[in-house]
Design a protein around this motif. Sequence first.
Motif, PDB file in Angstrom:
ATOM      1  N   ASN A 674       0.873  -1.167   0.000  1.00 19.93           N
ATOM      2  CA  ASN A 674       0.000   0.000   0.000  1.00 19.93           C
ATOM      3  C   ASN A 674       0.908   1.215   0.000  1.00 19.93           C
ATOM      4  O   ASN A 674       1.572   1.506   0.986  1.00 19.93           O
ATOM      5  CB  ASN A 674      -0.900  -0.017   1.232  1.00 19.93           C
ATOM      6  N   LEU A 675       0.973   1.896  -1.138  1.00 17.57           N
ATOM      7  CA  LEU A 675       1.910   3.007  -1.271  1.00 17.57           C
ATOM      8  C   LEU A 675       1.381   4.273  -0.633  1.00 17.57           C
ATOM      9  O   LEU A 675       2.081   5.284  -0.604  1.00 17.57           O
ATOM     10  CB  LEU A 675       2.198   3.270  -2.756  1.00 17.57           C
ATOM     11  N   ASN A 676       0.178   4.249  -0.160  1.00 19.64           N
ATOM     12  CA  ASN A 676      -0.416   5.424   0.464  1.00 19.64           C
ATOM     13  C   ASN A 676      -1.077   5.017   1.752  1.00 19.64           C
ATOM     14  O   ASN A 676      -2.289   5.024   1.890  1.00 19.64           O
ATOM     15  CB  ASN A 676      -1.454   6.042  -0.482  1.00 19.64           C
ATOM     16  N   ASN A 677      -0.256   4.622   2.694  1.00 18.04           N
ATOM     17  CA  ASN A 677      -0.798   4.099   3.931  1.00 18.04           C
ATOM     18  C   ASN A 677      -0.869   5.200   4.969  1.00 18.04           C
ATOM     19  O   ASN A 677       0.140   5.722   5.424  1.00 18.04           O
ATOM     20  CB  ASN A 677       0.094   2.950   4.403  1.00 18.04           C
ATOM     21  N   GLY A 678      -2.089   5.549   5.334  1.00 21.44           N
ATOM     22  CA  GLY A 678      -2.264   6.639   6.290  1.00 21.44           C
ATOM     23  C   GLY A 678      -1.660   6.351   7.648  1.00 21.44           C
ATOM     24  O   GLY A 678      -1.205   7.249   8.334  1.00 21.44           O
ATOM     25  N   ILE A 696       3.033   0.691   3.370  1.00 21.40           N
ATOM     26  CA  ILE A 696       3.137  -0.525   4.166  1.00 21.40           C
ATOM     27  C   ILE A 696       3.206  -1.710   3.220  1.00 21.40           C
ATOM     28  O   ILE A 696       2.529  -1.742   2.190  1.00 21.40           O
ATOM     29  CB  ILE A 696       1.984  -0.657   5.171  1.00 21.40           C
ATOM     30  N   ILE A 697       4.082  -2.617   3.546  1.00 21.55           N
ATOM     31  CA  ILE A 697       4.238  -3.813   2.728  1.00 21.55           C
ATOM     32  C   ILE A 697       3.412  -4.909   3.367  1.00 21.55           C
ATOM     33  O   ILE A 697       3.648  -5.300   4.498  1.00 21.55           O
ATOM     34  CB  ILE A 697       5.721  -4.215   2.635  1.00 21.55           C
ATOM     35  N   ASN A 698       2.376  -5.324   2.641  1.00 16.52           N
ATOM     36  CA  ASN A 698       1.507  -6.371   3.176  1.00 16.52           C
ATOM     37  C   ASN A 698       2.016  -7.753   2.817  1.00 16.52           C
ATOM     38  O   ASN A 698       1.672  -8.735   3.444  1.00 16.52           O
ATOM     39  CB  ASN A 698       0.088  -6.211   2.644  1.00 16.52           C
ATOM     40  N   ARG A 699       2.774  -7.809   1.745  1.00 15.08           N
ATOM     41  CA  ARG A 699       3.424  -9.068   1.409  1.00 15.08           C
ATOM     42  C   ARG A 699       4.699  -8.743   0.668  1.00 15.08           C
ATOM     43  O   ARG A 699       4.696  -7.891  -0.221  1.00 15.08           O
ATOM     44  CB  ARG A 699       2.527  -9.942   0.528  1.00 15.08           C
ATOM     45  N   TYR A 700       5.764  -9.388   1.028  1.00 16.88           N
ATOM     46  CA  TYR A 700       7.023  -9.179   0.333  1.00 16.88           C
ATOM     47  C   TYR A 700       7.073 -10.069  -0.895  1.00 16.88           C
ATOM     48  O   TYR A 700       6.621 -11.214  -0.856  1.00 16.88           O
ATOM     49  CB  TYR A 700       8.202  -9.495   1.253  1.00 16.88           C
ATOM     50  N   ALA A 701       7.612  -9.525  -1.966  1.00 18.98           N
ATOM     51  CA  ALA A 701       7.732 -10.314  -3.189  1.00 18.98           C
ATOM     52  C   ALA A 701       8.655 -11.489  -2.929  1.00 18.98           C
ATOM     53  O   ALA A 701       9.671 -11.359  -2.252  1.00 18.98           O
ATOM     54  CB  ALA A 701       8.309  -9.446  -4.308  1.00 18.98           C
TER      55      ALA A 701
END
Lengths: 1038, 639
Positions: A674-678, A696-701
């Motif tokens: 999510n590149l725009n995480n409040g 926020i990174i919800n899952r790493y590649a």
Amino acid sequence: MKKSRFNFLKLLQVFLISFTISSLSQTVIVSGEVTDSLGNLLPGVSILVEGTTNGTTTDFDGKYAINIKTPNAILVFSYLGFETQKIKVLDQKKINVILKEGSDQLEEIQIVAFSKQKKNSVIGSITTVKVTDLKQPTANLTNSLAGQISGLISYQRSGEPGQDNAAFFIRGVTTFGFNNSPLILLDGLQITSDDLARLEPDNIASFSIMKDATATSLYGARGANGVVLVTTKEGKKGKARVSVRYENSISSPSKVNSFLGAVDYMELYNRAERSRDQSANLLYSKQKIEGTRNGLDPNLYPDINWHKELFNDFAINRRFNANINGGGEVAQYYLSVTSANEKGLLKVDPLNNFNNNIDINRSNLRANININLTKTTKVSAKFYSLFERYNGPIVSASDIFRQVAQANPANFPKVFETDEITQFFNHTLFGNKGNGGFPNPYAESVKGFRDRFANTTLAQFQVNQDLSFITEGLKLRAMASVRTYTENQNERSFTPFFYGLSEIETPTGIVNTLYQIQEGTEFLNNPTVNNYGNSNFYYEGVLEYNRNFSEKHEIGGLLVTYFQEALNTIGGNTAFSTLPSRNMGVSGRASYSYDSRYFGEFNFGYNGSEKFAEKNRFGFFPSIGIGWIISNEPYIQKNIPSINMLKIRYTYGLVGNDGISSPSDRFFYLSDVNLNNGGTGYTFGTDYNNYYNGFIINRYANENVTWEVATKSNIGLELGLFKKINLIADFFTEYRRNIYMERQYIPETSGLTTVISSNIGEVKTNGIDISLDYNHAFSGDFYITARGNFTYSTNKILVNGEPEFQNKNLSRIGYPVNQQWGYIAERLFVDQEDINNSPEQFNGFSTSNSYLPGDIKYKDVNNDGVINELDQTPIGKPNVPEIVYGFGFSAVYKNFDFSVFMQGVARSSFFINPGEISPFVNERNALSIIADNHWSENNPNPNAFWPRLSTYQIVNNEKPSTWWLRDGDFLRLKSVEFGYTIPEKAGKLFTTAKTRLYFTGLNLFHFSKFDLWDPEMAGNGLGYPPQRVVNLGIQINF
Amino acid sequence: MNFNKKFIVLIICSISILTSCEEYLDIVPDGTQELRLLFNRKETAYNALANSYSYLPQNDGTYASYVLMSDELAVPVPKEPDAIRLMKGQQTVSSPLMGYWTGYGAIGRGQGSLWEGIRSCNILIENIDLVVDMNQSEKNQWKAEAKFLKAYYHFLLLTNYGPIPIIDVNLPISASDEQVRVKRETVDDCFTYIVKTIDASINDLPVKIIGNNDVGRVDQVIAKAIKAKVLLFNASPLFNGNSEFYSNFVNSNGEHFFNQTYDESKWDLAVKATKEALDAALAQGSSIYYYTGAAPLFDTNNFQFKLVRDQYNHRFSITDPWNSELIWGNSNPVTNGQFWQIQSPAMMKNPTSSSVEASWQWLAPTLRIAETYYTKNGLPIDQDLSFDYNDRYGVTNIAFNQRFYAQFGNRTAKLNLNREARFYASIGFDRGIIRTWGSIWNLKMRKSEIHGRIANTGDYLVTGYALKKLVHQDSEGDAYNKAVTYPWPMIRLSDLYLMYAEALNELSGPSTEVYNALNIIRERAGIPTVQEAWSNVALAATPNKHTSKEGLREIIQQERMIELAFEGHRYYDIRRWKLADKYFTTPIQGWSVDEDSEANYYRIMSVGQRSFSTPRDYFQPISFTELSRNPNLIQNPGW
């Protein structure tokens, strides 16, 4: 296809011959009909007088007539897939024959992956169940599976119509990955377990499960959990054969929970209050208790059996199926129409004009049509549509069942009688008390309804081309299928009006008047609408080659290419869940057999799945198998004729499972960011207004994520004795690796904002599945068959991705996938000194988690002087049974038939959920058993069923522990069926319809150590119980 | 025949489709959200920068704040935030409270794991060069900010956990199990790393952030000030030669995590760094704050009195946004509409309001902190011969000349009278006065009185003291959005002076330079200089205490406790000085707030225990889960 052409030609031929013969000589005519063991008439059965060329076949209605020259003649009845029978004519004029389905016929055909093989040459482990065994008086096919099929672990936790699918696993749960369910294919197309549940057994031609690597490796990355293969019936040449079945059944709960009556409830409630607080004010006055005991004013002194108020004792269900089957040289058809009505047990409020009870109307249409375009080209089309209209309560019926446990019998009636003021109100006066907020299950049940229309459509087109002109034995097949599902659901409800009864002091004494607690609505609120839909597309091309060389060498080859796509067409809201799922691959098989004695087979699947990174997208899943039919060795045939079949086989290979996580969690090579995480933003600037969101990174590649791989091996033994007993036993092991799971041991110091999962889990499974059949015909009109099967599958986790626990009791390694963890309850505390001398439990000394004598004492497993989550340890057996078995017999005597089937599970445990049944908390209902068996100062039994009573939650007692662990084993009389076939009258030989009446009982009783509720519900005991069904049916074939 | 050929063509075609299968399976459209997109342009890269800053502790959020993690404040039991529970001894290894290591949830905004913060900084450092519309010096500046923050996060972890692993570069996702099982480094190595990393960032940082939009971002002044603080900790007893606590605390190679011998040269480093930081700050215009605004109407007449102006000077040094004393303010404050803003529970109820709940007023300074403040003569209450220390809880009449802080003609405890201006600027008491709601209000704090415990709610001051210091004078408590937002001071100039005084005294003993540094603070506080106060044999019970190193050390420590009270420093300072046994083990006290009569109200009662086990509680525990994930970590002693 080959079969039906054979029948038809032979039929014509034999007809001509037999008519010719009869006109020439003076002979006796013997006639009769040929049926299978269940009374289905068999057309095209070949009948030959032994030692002559004199023969005939049965007609479309299974009737025959043949001229016999000598009474010593012996008639030989033979039919593909059935055991040949010889009958001496003597002076009989009429000989009715029941042919037994045979298992030792060389010609018998077995469905295998993408093809069919002669049964004897099959090396893979495949169980085919007789479709008749799946016919039970239930609208859900999955409910019939348990105990019927060796290799299948199955159980049913709920009886709610429409929500009563049984869970089933081929050879048990062998992975803790996301998807542990088998691949289900209907005529080659992948369907859901719901689709399977709705299939009409009458339309099924074969139902097989594929268990080992050789049977499933062609399915590549889809087959590791086993495959269920269902094919539907096709048309056969001949005049139209109509089969009609109608069933009417009555279903009622297999067991109803027993709760306390109002007087007992109130007395025990008061005791529970005093049990923890000597000075507590009693909730229920003596006057109220006595008033109730004496049955005074029911508004004031209610005594409500909520179960009775909410539910009817039984529901009536109906099912109807009719099918027509027939065709000519060019086209054959199979048409079927099914209609079923299923109802739930809920009562309906007289003031409502809508129905909140479950009422499901299903109808489906099936048309399977085959057309012979040329001598070598055949096209077929299959259409199937299922329409389902669901009507039911706004909350699930299972929840309404659970709510019975939420409301007590003494607080208020379900509805108040109206008085002078309220009698003209156009709404029901639902009961409540005080300021409201107490659950009134009746209001919940009747306050609204949900209706849903769902439609499943399957369409399939297939072309078969014989390529013998290129080289003999070569065939080509191409198929395209589509399945669509749409549903539209509306929920409508009103807000209930709740009333209470208040005491008002007047000069004349206390007067009780109704007052409104909650203003409701007299109209239904706007509906909540939900729409959902999905589609599957499937294309397959198959090139097949089968040929015998010099009688002994048999060579087979198969090459398959397929494409599959699944799409959410309505619904789904993330970028990933709306993208299609795709799968494609090439699969192949090469088989060789020598002299029907030695068999070898190589299979492979080579598949790709869209979920993975390019380098990991395709996987290769090979398998090999060898078999040896010892009984075909001349030595055995000569010397031990009683062994009609002895076969051993061994297979080994790989199969994959690409269903490693939910459809919205795919494309592992991409990160989910999510590149725009409040939540992780920051503000700069003097006015705090130069704000930027964070990310926020919800899952790493993770490029390396790929499917699970199962390495399966299987040793099978097939033994046939005296042509009566058939035993098939398979010993299997499976080693599942690459299970996608969280690496729980990644420390915080890595600074990751989410967990990392990789293919690290490993599970080893082994087990055995056995099936045993016994068939015996005592004479032409008494026939008995008995069967049994047994499946045992156990597993242990080898690699779990878990941290290195200092307390080994927390480690899952070495335990089964479905092992349960909990505390070891030693007993109830005897007295305060006992508590003081024991380790502190769950911070109970200082916090609100306090406990008293009579509460559960736990074992300090890690010996650290306190009881907390670190003291959990594996307890009991897995919650999925390790053993499922079934056995039964059926007998046919003249026009009567009778069958019994028992089914059981073993080696499973479950927890009673104490939080769900703990009485008096929030004035909750109380199960009778708690009144009968609880700890009290007067009865300080340290092993009582229920600990010290309480009117509020006792955290200490609600932990999962051995106290609440129960054995889930049971054995039930799954079904009993008694049938009577109406005898036909002489002279109407070719015209009568064959009519069978039958009575079926389902789930009539069970044996179990656990008797609180139906043990099959396990921890779900307050939900909608499985149903006991008695059923009356009629089947007419003409 | 022709027909059949078509089929052969078909099968050949379908096989040949397999060769284009990559396309068939490649179904994700371009442009789904991926991390690299963050570093396409400057505007989006700001999110990465903001993300790195977002892990800075939120000390102005009541429930997440370390301000409550001491013996300075007390709250009613039902309100207890985790910080107080921790101080009461409820810390556990299974689920640690207030842990920077794993981060913690709190009402309002919680605290993210600082390891995540470090990873976020490293992500920025690794990727910022990809941005196309930034010039190199700008990129270098951002990188330097991230480096500094990374060092600062390491420092916060170090001060809370002692020896920690050093994460200078991010481990890849594919890192092996052994790689992720990092080890704790010795505290010396940690300090070295932190200082080195700050040093590496300083040159690329702007000398001073100017421009309204960027205030709050790190500049050289901030970096130097934090570096000074790091070196002060490095030299402090807890970390410098602590063989008393940690002689048995060794790593797997048997090396001590804590150096075992005292090294005076560490004070030298601290002195130099503090001097450098002070010089840089002063050169960039920092100065000790004096209130220069106009007197509010209600104080126009009072402003001629120094005691009133002194109170304004101290109180506004914190709450006047972006004032000259602030070196690093948190530009991301809890916004004023939120009830978890730390001012909300501290604000006093509007006396004209009829509602009991008009304000919360439950964040109460303890008796101990009330006793810590000096007398009006700049001496501790037990050292001032003019102060009736022994009968300090006795009640007396309030004189006319005490009207600037108490209600003339009423009665209150002697303890509350004749104190320094900082006491009156920071703490409200029964029969004292408070400036708020646009007026001066008389505080009446006994049971059932307007500011006392009225209803049986949890909104009351358990000690009978009210907290003024953190509340802006113009903040109003009847609606959350009427609080005046100010940037929380992470470091301010007074702190630097006090650090300098402490370090210099430790290095070379009392000197004019040490006194001068203290006197700058004392002057603003309106009290006599160190020398003046302590040399006065008529007043000082221990005259000339300031002339010995040990004596001066105590004076500096008390000065620090007073000047920086309620700002979240005490938990760190007390531990740094190894004084927790003295402060954090004894029950905290207050007045008897459930009494309405004067006689009963002015009795001391205990309002909550404090628990501290030495040496265990000097550092926080690493959670049980983390230890099982990483067996290479060694738990702190005692846990």
